[in-house]
Design an enzyme around this catalytic site. Structure first.
Site, PDB file in Angstrom:
ATOM      1  CB  SER A  38       1.266   1.752   7.726  1.00  0.00           C
ATOM      2  OG  SER A  38       0.828   2.026   6.445  1.00  0.00           O
ATOM      3  NE  ARG A  90       0.002   9.924   5.021  1.00  0.00           N
ATOM      4  CZ  ARG A  90       0.828   9.717   6.052  1.00  0.00           C
ATOM      5  NH1 ARG A  90       1.071   8.492   6.458  1.00  0.00           N
ATOM      6  NH2 ARG A  90       1.406  10.721   6.669  1.00  0.00           N
ATOM      7  CG  HIS A  92      -1.088   6.067   0.666  1.00  0.00           C
ATOM      8  ND1 HIS A  92      -2.080   5.625   1.517  1.00  0.00           N
ATOM      9  CD2 HIS A  92       0.055   6.097   1.399  1.00  0.00           C
ATOM     10  CE1 HIS A  92      -1.558   5.399   2.714  1.00  0.00           C
ATOM     11  NE2 HIS A  92      -0.268   5.676   2.673  1.00  0.00           N
ATOM     12  CD  GLU A 191      10.802   1.104  -1.869  1.00  0.00           C
ATOM     13  OE1 GLU A 191      10.854   0.284  -0.920  1.00  0.00           O
ATOM     14  OE2 GLU A 191       9.886   1.942  -2.012  1.00  0.00           O
ATOM     15  CB  SER A 210       2.741   8.640   3.030  1.00  0.00           C
ATOM     16  OG  SER A 210       3.503   8.312   4.182  1.00  0.00           O
ATOM     17  CG  ASN A 233       9.359  -3.096   5.801  1.00  0.00           C
ATOM     18  OD1 ASN A 233       8.362  -2.389   5.961  1.00  0.00           O
ATOM     19  ND2 ASN A 233      10.193  -2.921   4.795  1.00  0.00           N
TER      20      ASN A 233
HETATM   21  I1  8IG Z   1       5.133  -0.022   6.167  1.00  0.00           I
HETATM   22  O1  8IG Z   1       9.779  -0.995   2.589  1.00  0.00           O
HETATM   23  C1  8IG Z   1       6.251   0.210   4.553  1.00  0.00           C
HETATM   24  N1  8IG Z   1       5.918   1.100   3.627  1.00  0.00           N
HETATM   25  N2  8IG Z   1       8.162   2.194  -0.285  1.00  0.00           N
HETATM   26  N3  8IG Z   1       8.991   0.576   1.169  1.00  0.00           N
HETATM   27  C2  8IG Z   1       8.039   1.490   0.828  1.00  0.00           C
HETATM   28  N4  8IG Z   1       6.989   1.728   1.580  1.00  0.00           N
HETATM   29  C3  8IG Z   1       6.867   1.034   2.718  1.00  0.00           C
HETATM   30  C4  8IG Z   1       7.795   0.074   3.123  1.00  0.00           C
HETATM   31  C5  8IG Z   1       8.915  -0.166   2.295  1.00  0.00           C
HETATM   32  N5  8IG Z   1       7.385  -0.444   4.282  1.00  0.00           N
END
Ligand code: 8IG
Length: 270
Positions: A38, A90, A92, A191, A210, A233
């Protein structure tokens, strides 16, 4: 010890995909594989000369992508003579195609001759000093998916899974590059704040969906592994804001040129 039939079949599918890859690209063998997660796709254009590009579904046994922002393309790049097999996107675990679909690209890369794999992802960060767009080297992982990508009694050592040699090489390029422990969740939900507290208590500093399962298969096949996360983030509950997929993609686009330059320099030194 003989391989489990499911491993034999997965390897057979990878051999078929690698044969189709060399036919389609005209490149008999690749040296390095690079999986762009991503937000990393824009970095692909900075790596070298594109020699071929096509949809992953042009090769046998690859699944089409489900997620917006996951391109589902394969590109063969010549980086000063080094043949780089780039996966833009990819499969997931949350796509529910099973662990063999998740790791097919890794097995194909090994069957195509790659000795090194660079696994990248976009993820959440637990260190408040990591603002969106910060790259972090993966030092180790916590597999919180509740599953394994290996079949049968296949006992694989995961000490130094994320190559100390390759991490040192990255530090020779960017001495201040942070390192983290990547916790892989199944997803697709992000989460809860309580789960982020659990990850913190376990020593995790990055959260995503991933990389860990792919790294395990890569190790089982003898590849050297480099993992790099792009923190897009702050992990859930850390800043009082909800997580937004579009923001995640934008943080990647904003960091793309820096990530591309880093990857290009790493590839030259491998
Ligand atoms: I971009 O905050 C991305 N992928 N599990 N948690 C999880 N996957 C993510 C996050 C995240 N940000």
């Amino acid at each position: 010890m003989s391989s489990h039939p499911a491993t034999v079949e997965a390897q057979y599918r990878a051999t078929e995909a690698a044969a189709a890859l060399s036919t389609k690209t005209g490149v008999p063998s690749h040296d390095v594989a690079l999986v762009l997660g991503s937000g990393w796709e824009p970095a692909a254009d900075l790596l070298g000369e594109t020699r071929a590009q096509f949809a992953v579904t042009d090769l046998p046994h690859f699944a089409p992508p489900l997620v917006a922002g996951h391109a589902g393309q394969i590109r063969s790049v010549d980086a000063s003579g080094r043949k780089v097999l780039v996966f833009l996107g990819r499969t997931h675990l949350y796509e529910e195609r099973g662990v063999d679909a998740v790791t097919h690209a890794v097995r194909t890369a090994a069957a195509a001759g790659c000795r090194v794999i660079v696994l990248t992802n976009g993820c959440g960060g637990l260190d408040p000093t990591w603002s969106p767009g910060t790259p972090v080297l993966i030092r180790d992982h916590l597999n919180l998916t509740g599953t394994s990508p290996l079949h049968g009694a296949h006992f694989v050592d995961l000490t130094d899974l994320y190559s100390p040699r390759l991490r040192a090489l990255c530090h020779s390029i960017e001495p201040n590059l942070a390192e983290g422990i990547y916790a892989q969740f199944r997803g697709p939900m992000y989460e809860t704040p309580a789960e982020i507290g659990m990850v913190r208590a376990m020593g995790g500093t990055l959260v995503g969906m991933s990389t860990g399962l792919e790294a395990i298969v890569a190790r089982s096949l003898g590849l050297e592994i480099l993992g790099i996360s792009l923190v897009t983030n702050l992990a859930a509950g850390m800043n009082g804001q909800a997580l937004n997929h579009e923001e995640v993609l934008q943080a990647g686009r904003d960091a793309a040129s820096r990530m591309g330059a880093l990857l290009a320099r790493v590839l030259r030194l491998l």
